[in-house]
Enzyme design. Structure first.
Site, PDB file in Angstrom:
ATOM      1  N   ASP A 219       0.853  -1.196   0.000  1.00  0.00           N
ATOM      2  CA  ASP A 219       0.000   0.000   0.000  1.00  0.00           C
ATOM      3  C   ASP A 219       0.890   1.247   0.000  1.00  0.00           C
ATOM      4  O   ASP A 219       1.874   1.325   0.745  1.00  0.00           O
ATOM      5  CB  ASP A 219      -0.884  -0.017   1.250  1.00  0.00           C
TER       6      ASP A 219
ATOM      7  N   ASN B 181      -2.413  12.886  -3.198  1.00  0.00           N
ATOM      8  CA  ASN B 181      -3.423  13.410  -4.132  1.00  0.00           C
ATOM      9  C   ASN B 181      -3.827  14.831  -3.751  1.00  0.00           C
ATOM     10  O   ASN B 181      -3.992  15.684  -4.628  1.00  0.00           O
ATOM     11  CB  ASN B 181      -4.668  12.511  -4.105  1.00  0.00           C
TER      12      ASN B 181
ATOM     13  N   HIS C 263      -5.041  14.852  -8.597  1.00  0.00           N
ATOM     14  CA  HIS C 263      -5.341  13.465  -8.983  1.00  0.00           C
ATOM     15  C   HIS C 263      -4.575  13.004 -10.219  1.00  0.00           C
ATOM     16  O   HIS C 263      -4.243  11.815 -10.334  1.00  0.00           O
ATOM     17  CB  HIS C 263      -6.846  13.288  -9.191  1.00  0.00           C
TER      18      HIS C 263
ATOM     19  N   ASP D   8      -2.449   9.699 -10.354  1.00  0.00           N
ATOM     20  CA  ASP D   8      -2.536   8.617 -11.351  1.00  0.00           C
ATOM     21  C   ASP D   8      -1.149   8.271 -11.896  1.00  0.00           C
ATOM     22  O   ASP D   8      -0.807   7.098 -12.068  1.00  0.00           O
ATOM     23  CB  ASP D   8      -3.449   9.041 -12.517  1.00  0.00           C
TER      24      ASP D   8
ATOM     25  N   GLU E  14      -4.877   2.483  -3.929  1.00  0.00           N
ATOM     26  CA  GLU E  14      -3.411   2.571  -3.984  1.00  0.00           C
ATOM     27  C   GLU E  14      -2.778   1.275  -3.471  1.00  0.00           C
ATOM     28  O   GLU E  14      -1.642   1.253  -3.018  1.00  0.00           O
ATOM     29  CB  GLU E  14      -2.919   3.785  -3.183  1.00  0.00           C
TER      30      GLU E  14
END
Lengths: 114, 285
Positions: free
Chosen positions: B155, B163, B168, B172, B199
């Site tokens: 994770d 973010n 965002h 990504d 994630e």
């Protein structure tokens, strides 16, 4: 301009360009179902000395469809007067092989793969 | 009729000689008449035969003309049939090849769709669905072969704040980089890395014991550190880091697949609780 259009495919004759366009997914059931398209092709061939059939956006054509196209090629070959050419796409697998086979029916058939 | 002098006066034997001659003349006259009749008959017969021959000849000529025409028609017909046969052979072959091509075309489309269904659209690595299918297959196989099966659950630390800080789109891009790095560390063809959600990433390592799985996890941790993705709002480091939970088992009928997943998950959260940017491979009770 005569046009046949459904959700799956469209077929039309553009007299100015002396061109019949078939595009989309042609999956009609049986040779009879293809008669309107055959009529459209023959009418187009009658109206012009040099007829082009643009298939490059025709992603799918079932076996009845290729039969219809074969018979159309034979009719044009026997009529002698019309020059016929097909425009296909290298990206559509069936066009690469099946169009070449149609050339065997009509050796002076012109095939262009975009 | 010849006039002979009356020689009987001179020769008394003459009448006796004359009689057979007269008879002979009479015979010859008859023969001549018969021959004339015969000649006439023969001539007439000849004419008839000639007329008959002429008629027969005319009939034969007419018949020959008909046959020549028929032959020509048959030749034309034969030529037409030969051409039609040849056309049909070409059309049949075209149809067969076309059918095969359509099969191939559909199969490739299906294959693509199946593949797409198992691929995460953002990171282009396998998705959770594909992982679940593969996990099930490998679980059965490792159970039959009595071999270890390991899972690495990973994770990204403080991804929400990443973010929030960078937006965002940057998030990504970060996910794509981590996914790529994560996959790079797998060594065996049977290993599979997937995006597990958000994630979170997961790796399945068949025929791999816990120690080897930990080595893979360490490699992953290092390669992600080496990316040096800036993360100024991270409470752990100035760059993006990950926490990982590693679990391993030899599948047997008494264990469930979810048990192994749960174990890796518990260890991942232990890694988070212990301060993030670390690997936990044991369960502390």
């Amino acid at each position: 301009m005569k046009k046949i259009e459904t959700e799956d495919y469209k077929a039309y004759f553009d007299p100015e360009a002396s061109q019949v366009v078939l595009a989309g997914f042609l999956r009609l059931s049986g040779i009879d179902a293809y008669q309107p398209i055959m009529d459209l092709l023959l009418a187009a061939a009658e109206q012009t000395e040099s007829c082009t059939v643009d298939l490059h956006e025709l992603e799918f054509l079932n076996s009845s469809g290729i039969s219809m196209l074969s018979m159309f090629v034979v009719r044009i070959r026997d009529s002698v007067t019309t020059k016929l050419s097909f425009v296909g796409s290298k990206k559509v697998l069936w066009q690469v092989r099946s169009l070449k086979n149609l050339k065997r029916l009509m050796p002076n058939l012109e095939i262009t793969l975009l | 009729m010849h006039n002979f002098p009356n020689s009987t006066d001179t020769n008394p034997e003459l009448p006796a000689h004359l009689a057979p001659l007269l008879q002979e003349i009479e015979c010859l006259r008859k023969e001549n008449a018969d021959l004339r009749i015969a000649l006439s008959n023969t001539a007439e017969h000849g004419d008839l035969i000639e007329a008959e021959l002429y008629e027969t000849n005319c009939k034969l000529k007419a018949e020959i003309a008909v046959r020549v025409r028929a032959e020509s028609t048959l030749n034309t017909l034969l030529e037409m049939l030969t051409r039609q046969k040849s056309d049909l052979e070409i059309i049949v072959q075209t149809l067969m090849e076309h059918g095969d091509l359509l099969d191939t075309q559909w199969y490739e489309k299906l294959h693509e769709v199946v593949l797409q269904a198992g691929i995460d659209s953002l990171t282009q690595i396998p998705n959770r669905r594909r992982f679940d299918d593969y996990f099930e297959r490998q679980w059965q196989q490792m159970r039959q072969e009595r071999l270890p099966l390991s899972i690495i659950m990973c994770d990204i630390d403080a991804f929400k704040s990443y973010n929030d800080t960078y937006g965002h789109l940057a998030g990504d891009a970060c996910l794509k980089q981590i996914a790529e790095a994560f996959c790079k560390c797998l060594q065996h063809p049977s290993d599979l890395a997937a995006r597990y959600g958000g994630e979170e990433f997961i790796a399945l390592l068949p025929q791999t014991d816990l120690d080897k799985a930990v080595i893979v996890a360490q490699r992953m941790q290092q390669i992600i550190r080496d990316l040096q993705i800036p993360h100024r709002s991270s409470p752990v480091a100035q760059t993006v880091t990950v926490s990982m939970g590693v679990a391993c088992t030899i599948p047997d009928p008494t264990l469930s697949m979810s048990h192994l997943l749960q174990q890796a998950d518990v260890r991942l959260y232990a890694a988070k609780r212990q301060g993030k940017d670390r690997i936990v491979s044991t369960t502390i009770v």
